[in-house]
Design an enzyme around this catalytic site. Structure first.
Site, short mmCIF file in Angstrom:
data_model
loop_
_atom_site.label_atom_id
_atom_site.label_comp_id
_atom_site.label_asym_id
_atom_site.label_seq_id
_atom_site.Cartn_x
_atom_site.Cartn_y
_atom_site.Cartn_z
N VAL A 1 0.83 -1.21 0.00
CA VAL A 1 0.00 0.00 0.00
C VAL A 1 0.86 1.25 0.00
CG1 VAL A 1 -0.26 0.12 2.53
CG2 VAL A 1 -1.98 1.16 1.05
N GLY B 1 -5.09 -6.68 0.51
CA GLY B 1 -5.58 -5.82 1.57
C GLY B 1 -4.68 -4.61 1.73
N GLU B 2 -4.57 -4.11 2.95
CA GLU B 2 -3.73 -2.97 3.31
C GLU B 2 -4.25 -1.63 2.79
OE1 GLU B 2 0.36 -3.34 2.17
OE2 GLU B 2 0.65 -5.26 3.17
N GLY B 3 -5.22 -1.64 1.88
CA GLY B 3 -5.62 -0.42 1.17
C GLY B 3 -4.97 -0.33 -0.19
#
Length: 359
Positions: free
Chosen positions: A99, A317-319
């Site tokens: 991210v 994930g993570e953004g």
């Protein structure tokens, strides 16, 4: 908690007049009507958000990453050691995770927020909103108390509102936490009414021979805790996690300022389902970035009525997906603000959406 209830009732409605005005403006640009497809739809959606004052534009950008551990990790639903949450959170402060790289490319700041990492001491460099050292094991107890959920929601809402006051106009959400696809699946199953077997996936590469246990854990969590699918706070408190609560808080905070928030993957879909149960008025402010490769993604998105702009087969994930999609938002704003107009060029096109200026 009355303060949260009051806030949920003050989320501004979308400005339909501004959207109609934006539609007319876009139809008059140097192109056949509708020829820029979803970019046009996105620009019109942005125009309706009161926080942008009727003109699609992007100021500062921020990705808020909620980091937390989960007691349900003890049930063998993830193969990564629990300590990876803390290690990766530290790596985020160094700018070396997925991210961080994608956000830098997009010109966005990453805010790494500890809402429940299981370490003895706070991790230097993280924003400390820690509620506890990990949530409860949802297979044997609630994830947290309702009071804890409401307080964290309010804390994150206030933090998001403060960022908006300082010029952030585009928010992205992300998360970090080993085993967090398990509570996410429990939320999706609860709110959509679908069986856990339909929504539970492999998360971070869980071996398929362990999937049956993960499904059973989700089913046990729902049966034990009996979350009320109509009450988003209840669902988050009973079968969610601190990271999921934090993500919902960003959505509510951004919407309360009349500003857009980019979803990320499966965790953000689950949080959005809960947030929309708290306040359906936030839904027009949600912009889906990409289609998560996690099993229950389509089910969650269908329930939300959202269609992602990208399909990159991502499940980090993570953004990461939210950061990746930020240039698409900027592109929609650019065509709205920078393209020339048909009238100024003395061009008259028939009202045919399939016409082509070059034909």
């Amino acid at each position: 908690m009355q303060i949260l209830a009051d806030l949920l009732n003050t989320i501004p409605a979308i400005d339909s007049t501004a959207m109609s005005r934006a539609q007319r403006h876009i139809d008059g640009l140097l192109k056949p009507v509708g020829s820029l497809g979803k970019l046009e739809v996105l620009a019109i959606q942005l125009a309706g958000m009161p926080g942008l004052n009727g003109i699609p534009h992007v100021g500062k950008k921020a990705v808020l990453v909620m980091c937390a551990d989960h007691g349900v990790w003890e049930e063998g639903v993830a193969i990564s050691p629990k300590e990876v949450t803390a290690i990766q959170a530290e790596n985020m402060t160094r700018g070396t995770t997925g991210v961080c790289v994608l956000a830098e490319q997009a010109g966005a700041n990453v805010h790494v927020i500890d809402v429940g990492i299981d370490t003895a001491e706070p991790i230097p460099g993280l924003i400390n909103m820690r509620v506890a050292r990990g949530s409860g094991n949802i297979a044997s107890a609630p994830a947290m108390s309702r009071r804890q959920a409401e307080k964290l929601l309010l804390d994150v809402i206030c933090y998001t509102q403060e960022l908006a006051k300082n010029g952030v106009t585009l928010f992205g959400v992300g998360e970090l936490g080993m085993a967090n696809t398990t509570p996410a699946a429990a939320i999706v199953s609860t709110i959509t009414g679908r069986d856990p077997e339909e929504v539970v996936g492999i998360g971070a590469n869980l071996p398929t021979d362990k999937l049956a246990n993960k499904i059973d854990v989700v089913r046990r969590a729902i049966t034990l805790n009996q979350p009320n699918p109509q009450d988003g706070v209840d669902v988050l408190a009973k079968v969610g996690g601190f990271d999921l609560v934090g993500i919902a808080g960003v959505m509510l905070g951004a919407a309360s300022c009349g500003l857009p928030v980019l979803l990320d993957g499966f965790l953000s879909y689950a949080a959005a389902l809960a947030a929309c149960q708290m306040s359906p008025a936030i839904k027009p402010y949600l912009i889906p970035s990409h289609l998560s490769a996690e099993k229950g993604a389509r089910i969650a998105l269908s329930h939300l009525g959202l269609e992602p702009y990208l399909n990159m087969e991502m499940r980090l994930g993570e953004g990461s997906g939210a950061a990746l999609a930020m240039p698409i938002i900027e592109a929609a704003c650019a065509i709205y603000n920078n393209m020339g107009e048909l009238a100024a060029s003395n061009i008259v096109l028939p009202g045919n959406t399939t016409s082509d200026l070059n034909s």
